[in-house]
Design a protein around this motif. Structure first.
Motif, mmCIF file in Angstrom:
data_model
loop_
_atom_site.group_PDB
_atom_site.id
_atom_site.type_symbol
_atom_site.label_atom_id
_atom_site.label_comp_id
_atom_site.label_asym_id
_atom_site.label_seq_id
_atom_site.Cartn_x
_atom_site.Cartn_y
_atom_site.Cartn_z
ATOM 1 N N GLY A 164 -24.083 41.120 132.367
ATOM 2 C CA GLY A 164 -23.505 39.903 132.920
ATOM 3 C C GLY A 164 -22.165 39.656 132.301
ATOM 4 N N PRO A 165 -21.628 38.507 132.534
ATOM 5 C CA PRO A 165 -20.299 38.227 131.986
ATOM 6 C C PRO A 165 -20.323 38.179 130.481
ATOM 7 C CG PRO A 165 -20.904 36.657 133.719
ATOM 8 C CD PRO A 165 -22.127 37.417 133.370
ATOM 9 N N ALA A 166 -19.265 38.591 129.866
ATOM 10 C CA ALA A 166 -19.146 38.491 128.410
ATOM 11 C C ALA A 166 -19.100 37.026 128.025
ATOM 12 C CB ALA A 166 -17.880 39.207 127.943
ATOM 13 N N PRO A 167 -19.517 36.715 126.790
ATOM 14 C CA PRO A 167 -19.565 35.302 126.377
ATOM 15 C C PRO A 167 -18.248 34.600 126.549
ATOM 16 C CG PRO A 167 -20.713 36.708 124.804
ATOM 17 C CD PRO A 167 -20.028 37.609 125.749
ATOM 18 N N ASP A 168 -17.119 35.315 126.318
ATOM 19 C CA ASP A 168 -15.827 34.644 126.405
ATOM 20 C C ASP A 168 -15.144 34.823 127.747
ATOM 21 O OD1 ASP A 168 -15.518 37.302 126.080
ATOM 22 O OD2 ASP A 168 -13.806 37.153 124.684
ATOM 23 N N ALA A 169 -15.870 35.427 128.723
ATOM 24 C CA ALA A 169 -15.272 35.663 130.049
ATOM 25 C C ALA A 169 -15.229 34.379 130.832
ATOM 26 C CB ALA A 169 -16.074 36.714 130.807
ATOM 27 N N PRO A 170 -14.214 34.199 131.677
ATOM 28 C CA PRO A 170 -14.156 32.996 132.509
ATOM 29 C C PRO A 170 -15.355 32.923 133.415
ATOM 30 C CG PRO A 170 -12.061 34.168 132.510
ATOM 31 C CD PRO A 170 -13.046 35.051 131.846
ATOM 32 N N ALA A 171 -15.709 31.718 133.808
ATOM 33 C CA ALA A 171 -16.861 31.536 134.679
ATOM 34 C C ALA A 171 -16.626 32.216 136.021
ATOM 35 C CB ALA A 171 -17.113 30.029 134.876
ATOM 36 N N GLY A 172 -17.672 32.884 136.550
ATOM 37 C CA GLY A 172 -17.604 33.544 137.853
ATOM 38 C C GLY A 172 -17.036 34.944 137.816
ATOM 39 N N SER A 173 -16.599 35.476 136.652
ATOM 40 C CA SER A 173 -16.041 36.831 136.561
ATOM 41 C C SER A 173 -17.024 37.752 135.889
ATOM 42 C CB SER A 173 -14.725 36.800 135.764
ATOM 43 O OG SER A 173 -14.984 36.487 134.428
ATOM 44 N N THR A 174 -16.817 39.068 136.158
ATOM 45 C CA THR A 174 -17.640 40.098 135.515
ATOM 46 C C THR A 174 -16.719 41.090 134.839
ATOM 47 O OG1 THR A 174 -17.682 41.450 137.506
ATOM 48 C CG2 THR A 174 -19.481 39.850 137.236
ATOM 49 N N ARG A 175 -17.142 41.647 133.761
ATOM 50 C CA ARG A 175 -16.341 42.662 133.055
ATOM 51 C C ARG A 175 -17.131 43.954 133.052
ATOM 52 N NH1 ARG A 175 -14.158 41.284 127.216
ATOM 53 N NH2 ARG A 175 -12.796 39.989 128.514
ATOM 54 N N ARG A 176 -16.433 45.046 133.477
ATOM 55 C CA ARG A 176 -17.114 46.330 133.549
ATOM 56 C C ARG A 176 -17.385 46.835 132.137
ATOM 57 N NH1 ARG A 176 -16.928 47.995 138.693
ATOM 58 N NH2 ARG A 176 -15.282 47.187 140.059
ATOM 59 N N PRO A 177 -18.450 47.581 131.981
ATOM 60 C CA PRO A 177 -18.745 48.160 130.669
ATOM 61 C C PRO A 177 -17.611 49.061 130.212
ATOM 62 C CG PRO A 177 -20.624 48.351 132.160
ATOM 63 C CD PRO A 177 -19.478 47.862 132.974
ATOM 64 N N PRO A 178 -17.414 49.179 128.909
ATOM 65 C CA PRO A 178 -16.302 50.006 128.387
ATOM 66 C C PRO A 178 -16.361 51.451 128.877
ATOM 67 C CG PRO A 178 -17.198 48.625 126.664
ATOM 68 C CD PRO A 178 -18.114 48.462 127.836
ATOM 69 N N ASP A 179 -17.544 52.035 128.988
ATOM 70 C CA ASP A 179 -17.652 53.431 129.430
ATOM 71 C C ASP A 179 -17.146 53.604 130.856
ATOM 72 O OD1 ASP A 179 -18.653 54.081 126.997
ATOM 73 O OD2 ASP A 179 -20.762 54.205 127.636
ATOM 74 N N GLU A 180 -17.452 52.649 131.714
ATOM 75 C CA GLU A 180 -17.021 52.743 133.107
ATOM 76 C C GLU A 180 -15.513 52.605 133.209
ATOM 77 O OE1 GLU A 180 -17.801 50.562 137.424
ATOM 78 O OE2 GLU A 180 -19.106 50.121 135.701
ATOM 79 N N ARG A 181 -14.964 51.677 132.408
ATOM 80 C CA ARG A 181 -13.509 51.523 132.429
ATOM 81 C C ARG A 181 -12.820 52.782 131.926
ATOM 82 N NH1 ARG A 181 -14.689 46.533 129.994
ATOM 83 N NH2 ARG A 181 -13.725 47.210 128.036
ATOM 84 N N ALA A 182 -13.355 53.399 130.888
ATOM 85 C CA ALA A 182 -12.777 54.628 130.342
ATOM 86 C C ALA A 182 -12.846 55.766 131.369
ATOM 87 C CB ALA A 182 -13.493 55.019 129.059
ATOM 88 N N ALA A 183 -13.978 55.826 132.100
ATOM 89 C CA ALA A 183 -14.130 56.871 133.118
ATOM 90 C C ALA A 183 -13.079 56.728 134.210
ATOM 91 C CB ALA A 183 -15.540 56.823 133.706
ATOM 92 N N ARG A 184 -12.817 55.479 134.624
ATOM 93 C CA ARG A 184 -11.804 55.253 135.658
ATOM 94 C C ARG A 184 -10.411 55.617 135.151
ATOM 95 N NH1 ARG A 184 -12.965 52.500 140.201
ATOM 96 N NH2 ARG A 184 -15.112 51.747 140.439
ATOM 97 N N VAL A 185 -10.150 55.324 133.902
ATOM 98 C CA VAL A 185 -8.855 55.677 133.316
ATOM 99 C C VAL A 185 -8.684 57.187 133.298
ATOM 100 C CG1 VAL A 185 -7.492 55.657 131.200
ATOM 101 C CG2 VAL A 185 -8.631 53.570 131.967
ATOM 102 N N ARG A 186 -9.723 57.896 132.873
ATOM 103 C CA ARG A 186 -9.643 59.366 132.848
ATOM 104 C C ARG A 186 -9.432 59.933 134.257
ATOM 105 N NH1 ARG A 186 -13.957 58.759 129.144
ATOM 106 N NH2 ARG A 186 -15.468 59.325 130.775
ATOM 107 N N PHE A 187 -10.105 59.346 135.221
ATOM 108 C CA PHE A 187 -9.958 59.830 136.608
ATOM 109 C C PHE A 187 -8.536 59.587 137.116
ATOM 110 C CE2 PHE A 187 -10.174 58.790 141.205
ATOM 111 C CZ PHE A 187 -10.457 60.064 141.671
ATOM 112 N N ARG A 188 -8.013 58.376 136.859
ATOM 113 C CA ARG A 188 -6.646 58.091 137.298
ATOM 114 C C ARG A 188 -5.650 59.017 136.607
ATOM 115 N NH1 ARG A 188 -8.412 52.524 137.262
ATOM 116 N NH2 ARG A 188 -7.623 52.256 135.141
#
Length: 490
Positions: free
Chosen positions: A7-31
């Protein structure tokens, strides 16, 4: 300790979701992997310079810079000075080097793209990203290799066309400022090039302006002289006055007496050239033999030709299974129809046919565009090499391309040495020579249009008689056979 629920990180704004670090890293590697491949597409060697073997990257980028600068310079020079483009397109050595260079560039560029894919560490990507990276790599490789190899194919076709059609003979200089090219047309088969040609036309081309005069000679002309001092002149000092001897039979006679032409590879053509020079009093620079049966393939390669059909023209003979008529009107004709438009005599005569042949020549010159030629280049080159044999050397191809482009924007003049002006059975050679010189002078603007010619033109405007699809008749002459503007006469 309870596990953390997604779910959202404790400090994330209401209504937003933050992708897990592994998924973000995978997208960076792909790009990054995709970026390396795209960089290689745009600037070969850039991916290696950033993330791989820098020596390879520097070498590839230097080669790319040289090629880009050379290509840009050649393109600019071609735009500013067209003769350079014509020279480059007709230089077989340059074309051979360019073909090999394009193939080598295709292989090298593809290897760099594959290496860029490797530098993107595809094994570290997720399965969907790995498949996408493979797809991007394949698409880029296919695009680059396909484009360059197609370019190498086109260059190879052009080179083979030049080697097949044109020889290595010496270039002939212009005679009195003009190139006179004899065009011979007839059916061809094994060993039959130039045998009893159906049509004989001299294209007299101004060497500076490209202004062209088409001078046609009837195949049934008799009692004519040959060029003074030629082999045929020694055999027929009083002219070609033997029984049944006509202009289109000169080639056959020479072929039957080839021993008289010991230093000639084409005795029939050389004999015919000496006849045409004797008749017209012009020095023939080059000749070209056109296979009329192969002509229809050339027209089809261009996608047809539009002609003004003034009367019904038969396609074939009444005994042919495909016999039909081309109906009057502006028609887009295919190769077979154009061939018969140019050569049909059923319900017509030789001189009407000569007029229609000039109209076909004019239409082909005016309607062939660079875009159509490029689009159908392979078919056109193949049809041309099968249709034409010529003495024009490869070194002169660029010159004649330039002259053809100049002629395209000008009116074509015509003269046919036919009745009623010329008696083909017993021609007045002084009259013939004067008519040829007058036609050339008029085309160059050195002679006024005769009043007789103007009266004849007025008569045709008032009551245009037609025979065999051409304005005029054998008794009064055909408009396209003697005109200062062939386009209007057709």
């Amino acid at each position: 300790m309870p596990s953390q629920l997604p779910g959202p990180a404790p400090d994330a704004p209401a209504g937003s979701t933050r992708r897990p670090p592994d998924e973000r890293a995978a997208r960076v590697r792909f790009r990054r992997a995709v970026a390396l491949m795209v960089m290689t597409l745009v600037v070969p060697g850039s991916a290696q310079l950033v993330a791989g073997n820098r020596d390879v990257g520097r070498l590839a980028m230097r080669i790319w810079a040289v090629l880009l600068a050379t290509g840009t310079a050649c393109l600019g020079l071609s735009i500013l000075w067209h003769p350079f483009a014509f020279w480059a397109a007709s230089n077989t050595l340059l074309l051979g080097v360019l073909r090999v260079g394009l193939m080598a560039l295709a292989v090298g560029w593809a290897l760099l793209i594959v290496d860029a894919w490797r530098l993107g560490q595809p094994l570290g990507l997720s399965l969907p990203h790995r498949r996408a990276a493979v797809g991007v790599n394949g698409l880029l490789c296919f695009s680059v290799v396909g484009t360059l190899l197609f370019g190498a194919h086109v260059v190879g076709v052009q080179r083979d066309f030049l080697v097949t059609m044109f020889g290595d003979g010496e270039a002939a200089g212009a005679a009195d400022g003009r190139f006179n090219v004899l065009l011979l047309g007839g059916d061809a088969g094994a060993g039959r090039w130039g045998l009893r040609p159906d049509s004989l036309t001299v294209a007299s081309i101004d060497a500076t302006t490209g202004k062209t005069v088409l001078i046609s000679l009837p195949r049934n002309m008799a009692n004519f002289p040959f060029r003074e001092g030629s082999v045929m002149d020694r055999q027929f000092p009083d002219g070609f006055d033997c029984e049944g001897c006509y202009l289109n039979g000169v080639s056959t006679w020479a072929g039957d007496h080839a021993e008289l032409f010991r230093h000639s590879d084409q005795p029939g053509v050389d004999a015919t050239v000496s006849a045409v020079e004797g008749i017209t009093d012009l020095d023939i620079s080059y000749w070209a033999m056109v296979n009329l049966e192969g002509f229809k393939d050339l027209v089809d390669a261009f996608g047809g030709v539009t002609l003004n059909v003034r009367d019904q023209i038969p396609v074939g003979l009444p005994t042919d299974s495909y016999f039909r008529y081309i109906e009057p009107g502006t028609q887009r004709l295919d190769g077979l129809e154009t061939l018969w438009f140019a050569r049909a005599r059923y319900g017509s005569d030789d001189y009407s046919r000569m007029a229609r042949q000039k109209c076909v020549m004019n239409a082909m010159l005016q309607q062939v565009s660079p875009q159509v030629a490029l689009k159908n280049f392979s078919r056109i080159a193949r049809a041309s090499s099968e249709m034409v044999s010529t003495s024009i050397p490869r070194s002169e191809v660029d010159r004649f391309v330039q002259l053809a482009l100049l002629a395209k924007d000008q009116k074509i003049s015509t003269l046919s040495l036919v009745p009623p002006t010329v008696d083909t059975a017993d021609p007045d050679m002084d009259l013939v020579h004067d008519k040829v010189a007058e036609a050339i002078d008029r085309a160059e603007g050195d002679a006024p249009t005769s009043s007789g010619g103007s009266d004849k033109g007025k008569k045709r405007k008032q009551a245009p008689a037609m025979t065999g699809g051409s304005i005029g008749s054998m008794s009064e002459g055909y408009a396209a056979n003697e005109s200062s503007d062939l386009g209007t006469a057709c």
